[in-house]
Design a protein around this motif. Sequence first.
Motif, short mmCIF file in Angstrom:
data_model
loop_
_atom_site.label_atom_id
_atom_site.label_comp_id
_atom_site.label_asym_id
_atom_site.label_seq_id
_atom_site.Cartn_x
_atom_site.Cartn_y
_atom_site.Cartn_z
N SER A 11 0.85 -1.19 0.00
CA SER A 11 0.00 0.00 0.00
C SER A 11 0.88 1.24 0.00
CB SER A 11 -0.90 -0.01 1.22
OG SER A 11 -0.14 0.27 2.37
N ASN A 12 0.25 2.41 0.03
CA ASN A 12 1.05 3.62 0.08
C ASN A 12 0.97 4.27 1.47
OD1 ASN A 12 -1.58 4.54 -0.13
ND2 ASN A 12 -1.00 6.40 -1.23
N THR A 13 0.83 3.45 2.52
CA THR A 13 0.84 3.95 3.89
C THR A 13 1.83 3.15 4.73
OG1 THR A 13 -1.00 2.50 4.53
CG2 THR A 13 -1.55 4.73 3.78
N LEU A 14 2.46 3.82 5.69
CA LEU A 14 3.36 3.20 6.64
C LEU A 14 2.89 3.57 8.04
CD1 LEU A 14 6.77 4.09 4.94
CD2 LEU A 14 5.72 1.82 5.03
N ASP A 15 3.01 2.64 9.01
CA ASP A 15 2.53 2.94 10.36
C ASP A 15 3.49 3.89 11.07
OD1 ASP A 15 4.52 1.42 12.06
OD2 ASP A 15 3.74 -0.23 10.85
N ALA A 16 2.99 4.52 12.11
CA ALA A 16 3.72 5.60 12.80
C ALA A 16 5.04 5.12 13.38
CB ALA A 16 2.85 6.20 13.89
N SER A 17 5.06 3.92 13.95
CA SER A 17 6.30 3.44 14.56
C SER A 17 7.37 3.18 13.52
CB SER A 17 6.02 2.17 15.37
OG SER A 17 5.51 1.14 14.54
N THR A 18 6.94 2.68 12.36
CA THR A 18 7.89 2.46 11.28
C THR A 18 8.47 3.78 10.81
OG1 THR A 18 6.71 0.48 10.52
CG2 THR A 18 8.16 1.55 8.94
N LEU A 19 7.61 4.79 10.63
CA LEU A 19 8.06 6.10 10.18
C LEU A 19 9.00 6.76 11.18
CD1 LEU A 19 4.78 7.50 8.62
CD2 LEU A 19 6.95 7.13 7.41
N GLN A 20 8.78 6.50 12.46
CA GLN A 20 9.60 7.15 13.49
C GLN A 20 11.07 6.77 13.33
OE1 GLN A 20 9.00 9.49 15.62
NE2 GLN A 20 11.05 9.40 16.52
N SER A 21 11.33 5.56 12.82
CA SER A 21 12.72 5.14 12.66
C SER A 21 13.44 5.99 11.62
CB SER A 21 12.79 3.66 12.27
OG SER A 21 12.20 3.44 11.00
N LEU A 22 12.68 6.67 10.75
CA LEU A 22 13.28 7.61 9.81
C LEU A 22 13.20 9.03 10.33
CD1 LEU A 22 14.50 8.38 7.05
CD2 LEU A 22 12.18 8.50 6.15
N THR A 23 12.00 9.47 10.71
CA THR A 23 11.82 10.87 11.07
C THR A 23 12.60 11.27 12.31
OG1 THR A 23 9.79 10.32 12.27
CG2 THR A 23 9.55 11.00 9.98
N GLY A 24 12.91 10.31 13.16
CA GLY A 24 13.67 10.62 14.36
C GLY A 24 15.09 11.07 14.08
N GLN A 25 15.60 10.78 12.90
CA GLN A 25 16.98 11.14 12.59
C GLN A 25 17.11 11.93 11.28
OE1 GLN A 25 19.38 7.69 11.37
NE2 GLN A 25 17.48 6.47 11.23
N PHE A 26 15.98 12.33 10.71
CA PHE A 26 15.97 12.96 9.38
C PHE A 26 15.72 14.46 9.53
CE2 PHE A 26 14.23 13.81 5.11
CZ PHE A 26 15.09 13.07 4.31
N LYS A 27 16.63 15.28 9.02
CA LYS A 27 16.52 16.73 9.18
C LYS A 27 15.62 17.38 8.13
CE LYS A 27 21.02 17.08 9.01
NZ LYS A 27 21.39 15.66 9.12
N GLY A 28 15.52 16.76 6.95
CA GLY A 28 14.72 17.32 5.88
C GLY A 28 13.24 17.00 6.05
N ALA A 29 12.48 17.29 5.00
CA ALA A 29 11.03 17.08 5.03
C ALA A 29 10.69 15.64 4.67
CB ALA A 29 10.34 18.03 4.06
N VAL A 30 9.69 15.09 5.35
CA VAL A 30 9.11 13.79 5.01
C VAL A 30 7.64 14.04 4.68
CG1 VAL A 30 8.52 11.48 5.78
CG2 VAL A 30 10.73 12.49 6.42
N ILE A 31 7.24 13.77 3.46
CA ILE A 31 5.90 14.09 2.98
C ILE A 31 5.12 12.79 2.81
CG2 ILE A 31 4.57 15.21 1.15
CD1 ILE A 31 7.19 16.80 0.54
N LEU A 32 3.95 12.71 3.45
CA LEU A 32 3.13 11.51 3.46
C LEU A 32 1.86 11.73 2.65
CD1 LEU A 32 3.52 10.70 7.26
CD2 LEU A 32 4.83 9.76 5.34
N PRO A 33 1.15 10.65 2.30
CA PRO A 33 -0.03 10.78 1.43
C PRO A 33 -1.10 11.74 1.93
CG PRO A 33 0.68 8.51 1.48
CD PRO A 33 1.52 9.23 2.48
N ASP A 34 -1.25 11.92 3.23
CA ASP A 34 -2.28 12.82 3.74
C ASP A 34 -1.78 14.26 3.92
OD1 ASP A 34 -4.18 10.82 3.84
OD2 ASP A 34 -3.66 10.25 5.91
N ASP A 35 -0.53 14.51 3.62
CA ASP A 35 0.04 15.84 3.83
C ASP A 35 -0.29 16.78 2.67
OD1 ASP A 35 1.17 15.00 6.19
OD2 ASP A 35 3.17 14.66 5.32
#
Length: 468
Positions: A4-28
């Motif tokens: 699908s084109n969705t990822l759960d919040a805990s999975t995303l946290q492993s990226l967003t917790g260390q990523f300085k740039g923008a992360v854009i998701l389907p609902d954004d």
Amino acid sequence: MVKSNTLDASTLQSLTGQFKGAVILPDDDGYDEARSVWNGMIDRHPALVARPLDNGDVIAAVNFAREHDLLVSVRGGGHNVAGHATNDGGIVIDLSSMKAIEVDADRRIARVEGGATWGEVDAATQVHGLATPGGVFSRTGVAGLTLGGGLGWLRNTYGLSCDNLVAADVVTAGGRLVHASATENSDLLWGLRGGGGNFGVVTRFEFQLHPVGPDVMFVFVFHDGRTAEDMQRAVRLYRDFCATAPDEVGTIMFLGQVPPDEHFPEELHRKPFAAFGGLYVGPVEEGKKVLQPLLDFGTPLLDFSGVMPYVEVQQAFDADYPDGLRYYWKSLNLTRLDDDAIERIVEHARQQPSPFSTTDLWHVGGAMTRPGPDDSAFFGREAAFMLNPEANWIDAADDDANVQWVRRFVAAMAPFSDGSRYLNFAGFQEEGDAMMQASFGAHYARLEALKRRYDPDNLFRLNQNIKP
């Protein structure tokens, strides 16, 4: 693989917790803009778009994709015709926030981050009267064009974009940042010179610069092509002109119809034409003399020729290729352009379904032909001309007619070719491995070994892919 084109919040946290740039998701807000690319035929929905700010962010995004088995697209300019810069259900590593350009005019070197476009590079280097070979469309991304070879106006004078790549920083599939140059990881530099995006995310390119402009002589003239004989005569003249043209000349010939848009007089709309484009690198008065035969062919329908800044030449075609138009381009390296080949080219060119399409012929000569097999992965230097039927149209209902026109055209020209293509113009790469092997020729085995070393699991496969 994420379906699908969705990822759960805990999975995303492993990226967003260390990523300085923008992360854009389907609902954004901004997701639809972030997922879209230049070719209107491509409509895909990635699970996220990550816009790194630096090498650390790119490493984090690559590690995240590998650890979660995500399909990976790397977006530079987003202008690859095949639509590799986006995908369904995976991650897009969008380098558009990494555009820094440094020019060392004394050493004639430009250091360019992976999200820059050729127009941005030209603007920075022309301040110093310098340039490196780019394409012929200013909004093309530096990364994709270079990794696929990079044909442009300067190819016969200074070689391809990839020939002028002297070093690069690359984030590999394993999440390592490596530097490739003549003295460090030189095998990787060889592969980056035309081997596509197979080996990692190139975050910085280092190019050799050359004196160009700022003013150059540029020919862009449309001649009447109302009959097949008119077009054939024009192609023969072009062939003969190229046979003796000096290395300072870079040319493209176009067959088509005057597009029905505001850039052209209404009374000329849909009239068949044979057009010549040509740039002279050197004194403009000498350029006028050398390029004059292209103007003297007949009474022009339209003539946009003249002395102009090099940056304007690089923008000359920008209006012809708007975002969202539907594009399907293929190519074929021709080993000869004899009268039989010309007759067949004109026959198929005149069958184009859309008035926005053209049939392009690129002369292969000069500096483009001189590098040897140990200098770069790019294949196709033995060709006489590169043929590029490009279908450009508006309505999705016309998809099949336009795609089939290009495919029939390329198939009909097979007897005049060795079967190799310029892989930046390879349709949707639907011929798969056979096309890659033909288009890389004797370089394929070495590229395959390099792929096994740098990307053994084929994480980076949305490209001119070489399977490890």
